[in-house]
Write an enzyme that holds these catalytic residues in place. Structure first.
Site, PDB file in Angstrom:
ATOM      1  N   TYR A 279       1.302  -1.714   0.185  1.00  0.00           N
ATOM      2  CA  TYR A 279      -0.380   0.171  -0.205  1.00  0.00           C
ATOM      3  C   TYR A 279       0.623   1.223   0.089  1.00  0.00           C
ATOM      4  CZ  TYR A 279      -3.969  -3.347   1.638  1.00  0.00           C
ATOM      5  OH  TYR A 279      -3.933  -4.720   2.116  1.00  0.00           O
TER       6      TYR A 279
ATOM      7  N   GLN B 213     -11.284   4.792  -1.358  1.00  0.00           N
ATOM      8  CA  GLN B 213     -11.346   3.395  -1.275  1.00  0.00           C
ATOM      9  C   GLN B 213     -10.290   2.803  -1.183  1.00  0.00           C
ATOM     10  OE1 GLN B 213     -13.473   1.686  -0.798  1.00  0.00           O
ATOM     11  NE2 GLN B 213     -13.484  -0.479  -1.286  1.00  0.00           N
ATOM     12  N   LEU B 214      -9.710   1.851  -0.198  1.00  0.00           N
ATOM     13  CA  LEU B 214      -8.749   1.077   0.337  1.00  0.00           C
ATOM     14  C   LEU B 214      -8.419   0.522  -1.258  1.00  0.00           C
ATOM     15  CD1 LEU B 214      -6.625   0.260   2.254  1.00  0.00           C
ATOM     16  CD2 LEU B 214      -8.239  -1.642   2.530  1.00  0.00           C
ATOM     17  N   HIS B 215      -6.890   0.196  -1.608  1.00  0.00           N
ATOM     18  CA  HIS B 215      -6.533  -0.700  -2.680  1.00  0.00           C
ATOM     19  C   HIS B 215      -5.120  -0.680  -2.724  1.00  0.00           C
ATOM     20  CE1 HIS B 215      -5.590   3.821  -3.566  1.00  0.00           C
ATOM     21  NE2 HIS B 215      -4.788   3.486  -3.790  1.00  0.00           N
ATOM     22  N   LEU B 216      -4.850  -1.970  -2.568  1.00  0.00           N
ATOM     23  CA  LEU B 216      -3.505  -2.838  -2.890  1.00  0.00           C
ATOM     24  C   LEU B 216      -2.936  -3.135  -3.595  1.00  0.00           C
ATOM     25  CD1 LEU B 216      -1.403  -4.811  -1.274  1.00  0.00           C
ATOM     26  CD2 LEU B 216      -3.066  -6.933  -1.101  1.00  0.00           C
TER      27      LEU B 216
END
Ligand code: AMP
Length: 186
Positions: free
Chosen positions: A88, A96-99
């Site tokens: 991350y 919006q959480l993003h890996l």
């Protein structure tokens, strides 16, 4: 689904774009990064609304592990001599959480600036394992100091493989081609 227009909300629209989606299940969606910073660059996002790393708590642990497992499955199926990293950004620009799952060749016309380079090749890029460890241990992400993270982006350019210092991005991009076997050292 109607999604708001600000650029920082762009991932929320892309999560529903069939031309970008490579895989999905009931919990996550994997998309191609629209402006890839390497030959292979994917984003793994939860379908549930999770704004960013700061929003994480112990209830997200299984989701984070699932995102990481799916990232590993994906990269295991891709031939890339440079290898991959899964992690991350300390201070993401997109909501919006993003890996990120990104190959380490950094061979892409979209990789243009010092900020891009330092965001993917320094401690600004936080390994998924470290995020999971923090959430497991403390119930939140502790391994980020936003102020020092922003300073990291201003650091001088250095090769991520041999640590050589390079003056500018064109020189750096030329230099990494040698490591990728695309150019002689002479
Ligand atoms: P960051 O928020 O710093 O973790 O990075 C956001 C990532 O999203 C970058 O790698 C961008 O290239 C990528 N990106 C930006 N807008 C979009 C979009 N609309 N769809 C897919 N990927 C995007």
């Amino acid at each position: 689904m109607k999604v708001g227009g600000h650029w920082s909300q762009g991932l929320k629209a892309s999560m529903h774009d069939p031309s970008l989606i490579v895989k999905q299940d009931e919990l996550i969606v994997i998309i191609k990064d629209k402006y890839p910073k390497a030959k292979h660059h994917y984003l793994i996002l939860p379908k549930a609304d999770v704004r960013n790393l700061k929003a994480l708590n112990i209830d997200h642990l299984s989701l984070l592990k699932h995102m990481q497992d799916e990232a590993k499955k994906l990269i295991n199926g891709i031939e890339s001599p440079s290898g991959f990293k899964i992690g991350y950004h300390a201070v993401p620009s997109m909501s919006q959480l993003h890996l990120h799952a990104i190959s380490q060749d950094f061979d892409s016309p979209c990789l243009k600036t010092k900020t891009h380079w330092n965001a993917f090749t320094t401690e600004y890029f936080i390994d998924s394992e470290d995020v999971i460890r923090d959430v497991e241990k403390y119930g939140k992400v502790c391994c980020i100091d936003e102020r020092s993270a922003k300073e990291i982006l201003k650091k001088d350019l250095r090769c991520h493989i041999c640590n050589e210092s390079l003056k500018n991005m064109p020189k750096l991009k030329e230099h990494i081609l040698v490591h990728m076997g695309k150019k002689n050292n002479s």
